[in-house]
Design a protein around this motif. Structure first.
Motif, PDB file in Angstrom:
ATOM      1  N   MET A 149       1.170  -1.511  -0.028  1.00 52.21           N
ATOM      2  CA  MET A 149      -0.043  -0.128  -0.347  1.00 52.21           C
ATOM      3  C   MET A 149       0.561   0.966  -0.168  1.00 52.21           C
ATOM      4  O   MET A 149       0.702   2.353   0.661  1.00 52.21           O
ATOM      5  CB  MET A 149      -0.996   0.205   1.275  1.00 52.21           C
ATOM      6  N   LYS A 150       1.817   1.141  -0.992  1.00 49.72           N
ATOM      7  CA  LYS A 150       3.088   2.465  -0.764  1.00 49.72           C
ATOM      8  C   LYS A 150       1.903   3.444  -1.418  1.00 49.72           C
ATOM      9  O   LYS A 150       3.001   5.345  -0.885  1.00 49.72           O
ATOM     10  CB  LYS A 150       4.386   2.040  -1.475  1.00 49.72           C
ATOM     11  N   ASP A 151       0.552   3.094  -1.917  1.00 45.65           N
ATOM     12  CA  ASP A 151       0.430   4.792  -2.196  1.00 45.65           C
ATOM     13  C   ASP A 151      -0.343   4.738  -1.505  1.00 45.65           C
ATOM     14  O   ASP A 151      -0.948   7.035  -2.090  1.00 45.65           O
ATOM     15  CB  ASP A 151      -0.644   4.210  -3.753  1.00 45.65           C
ATOM     16  N   ARG A 152      -0.257   4.979  -0.323  1.00 45.65           N
ATOM     17  CA  ARG A 152      -0.989   4.968   1.119  1.00 45.65           C
ATOM     18  C   ARG A 152      -0.317   6.475   2.052  1.00 45.65           C
ATOM     19  O   ARG A 152      -0.305   6.680   2.715  1.00 45.65           O
ATOM     20  CB  ARG A 152      -2.320   4.321   1.686  1.00 45.65           C
ATOM     21  N   TRP A 153       1.167   5.905   1.930  1.00 48.01           N
ATOM     22  CA  TRP A 153       1.836   6.536   2.802  1.00 48.01           C
ATOM     23  C   TRP A 153       2.880   7.011   2.584  1.00 48.01           C
ATOM     24  O   TRP A 153       3.124   6.447   1.466  1.00 48.01           O
ATOM     25  CB  TRP A 153       2.484   5.030   3.939  1.00 48.01           C
TER      26      TRP A 153
END
Length: 446
Positions: A149-153
């Motif tokens: 989920m690197k698009d979220r943090w």
């Protein structure tokens, strides 16, 4: 306190309070695909503090598979992983990985049969009797979710598999080995502990004191050896030591202010080799617990005074008075109030109102996580409990059934799947909140 959680959660909610995070099903799928087997491996193969070589090797491999850059051998057997994802705050997640010298009698099919030679050269059984297998399994689970989920943090996550929590030595060893200088220094430090006293699916954290201090003391009681049939010709250290055990309880009952929690427990008493021989030495091992540093210092000082005073009443000369040695210790674990308020609200968002229990201190357990968040480092910390026992077990106990085993008991057992998945969802939620893109480091009141 619960009202505060709800108000804080309502202020930042973008979805209903009871909505399950969209990544929760992925965490459950991870458990079925790999985390369950990983927990089983750790539970069957526990290792003592600073002897966690196989555990550390497995943790390093699992973190690398999740895309983490890993360094081994930090603080002897510790593992540090770094996951960078652009500019932003740094969050450290710590999980302890050592077991205890306890023979498992849980009756579980994966009960540990492991044995190790301890630091004293003794072969002892080893068990994960405190749930650290849950912690390290969840650390891997959290790494998997954050990598996906690197698009979220945005920012950096430090994953720490810490050795030797049980002897409260591992955190100090990692700090001494430069964990805050060799790797990015965290802006926040997080950890959790599975709790056999809390129902599965629930979490709980204080906005202040989370754990007591703990100090381990050895008392060496000297005597004068003699024949067991002629005690008048010697000085019996077993009798003197026994009187010390009893006298120590007067410290907590008559010297400490009644509203200040304090515990002194003698957990080990060894002396002699034969029933008809009065030994010349006895050894007591003592744990001392307090909720503030002033009481902590008072207790440690009083133990030495009482031990020597008892020996004097039995005629021991000054050169043969008991020796009191401070073996190890850790200060109180204090959650940063501002950070705890913020993340307790996040827990309500992620898990639902009913899953977040107001924190109540029910024992004087201790944690060396406290060293990572000492004031000198300026790092706010958040430590929370995750339920490990099914509600049905508490209901059965209340109805007269078997009591729920405590931590450090040979009967200790937790339900691994909800413990690992709840811990992973909760920790992932905390990190995502702290590393939301566009948010800097919030002021905290450490």
């Amino acid at each position: 306190m619960r009202l505060r959680y709800l108000l804080l959660a309502a202020a930042c909610l973008a979805a209903p309070a009871h909505a399950q995070p969209d990544y929760a099903p992925a965490v459950e799928a991870d458990y079925k695909a790999s985390l369950g087997a990983l927990f089983d491996y750790f539970h069957r193969n526990p290792e003592l503090g600073f002897l966690e070589t196989k555990t550390a090797t497995r943790m390093a491999a699992e973190l690398r598979k999740a895309g983490v850059t890993v360094t081994e051998g930090v603080g002897r057997t510790g593992v540090v992983g770094v996951m960078k994802n652009g500019d932003g705050p740094v969050v450290m997640i710590r999980a302890d990985m050592d077991g205890l010298p306890v023979e498992e009698k849980s009756g579980l099919p994966n009960a540990s049969k492991a044995r190790q030679t301890n630091a004293d050269g003794e072969e002892v059984p080893v068990m994960h009797a405190c749930g650290h297998d849950v912690h390290i399994t969840s650390l891997v689970g959290t790494a998997k979710r954050l990598a996906a989920m690197k698009d979220r943090w945005k920012g950096t996550v430090i994953f720490v598999a810490q050795p030797a929590e049980e002897p409260v030595s591992g955190a100090k060893a990692m700090l001494a080995d430069g964990i805050y200088t060799r790797f990015p220094k965290p802006d926040y430090a997080l950890a959790f502990h599975v709790s056999s006293g809390l129902a599965t699916g629930k979490v709980s954290a204080a906005e202040g004191l989370q754990y007591s201090s703990a100090d381990a003391l050895d008392i060496i009681v000297h005597g004068v050896g003699a024949h067991g049939a002629a005690p008048h010709t010697g000085k019996d250290p077993v009798y003197i030591g026994s009187q010390i055990v009893v006298a120590l309880q007067s410290i907590t009952s008559r010297e400490v202010m009644p509203l200040s929690p304090a515990v002194i427990t003698v957990g080990s008493f060894h002396a002699g080799t034969r029933p008809n021989i009065i030994s010349d030495r006895a050894k007591l091992q003592v744990t001392v617990r307090a909720n503030d540093e002033a009481t902590r210092a008072q207790l440690v000082k009083a133990v030495e005074r009482v031990a020597k005073g008892v020996a004097r009443t039995h005629g021991m000369p000054e050169d043969k008075l008991p020796e009191v040695r401070h073996v190890e210790g850790t200060p109180t674990t204090i959650n940063d109030a501002a950070l705890a308020g913020r993340l307790n609200a996040v827990m309500v968002q992620a898990l639902g109102e009913d899953a977040v229990e107001p924190f109540v201190q029910e024992s004087m357990g201790a944690e060396d996580f406290a060293y990572f968040v000492e004031k000198q480092y300026g790092i706010p910390g958040y430590y929370f409990a995750v339920g490990g026992t099914p509600q049905a077990a508490f209901d059965a106990e209340k109805a007269g059934g078997a009591p729920v085993p405590s931590h450090h008991s040979p009967l200790f057992k937790i339900d691994p799947e909800p413990s690992v998945t709840t811990g992973t969802v909760a920790m992932t939620a905390a990190v995502l909140d702290l590393l939301k893109p566009g948010t800097g480091v919030a002021a905290a009141g450490n």
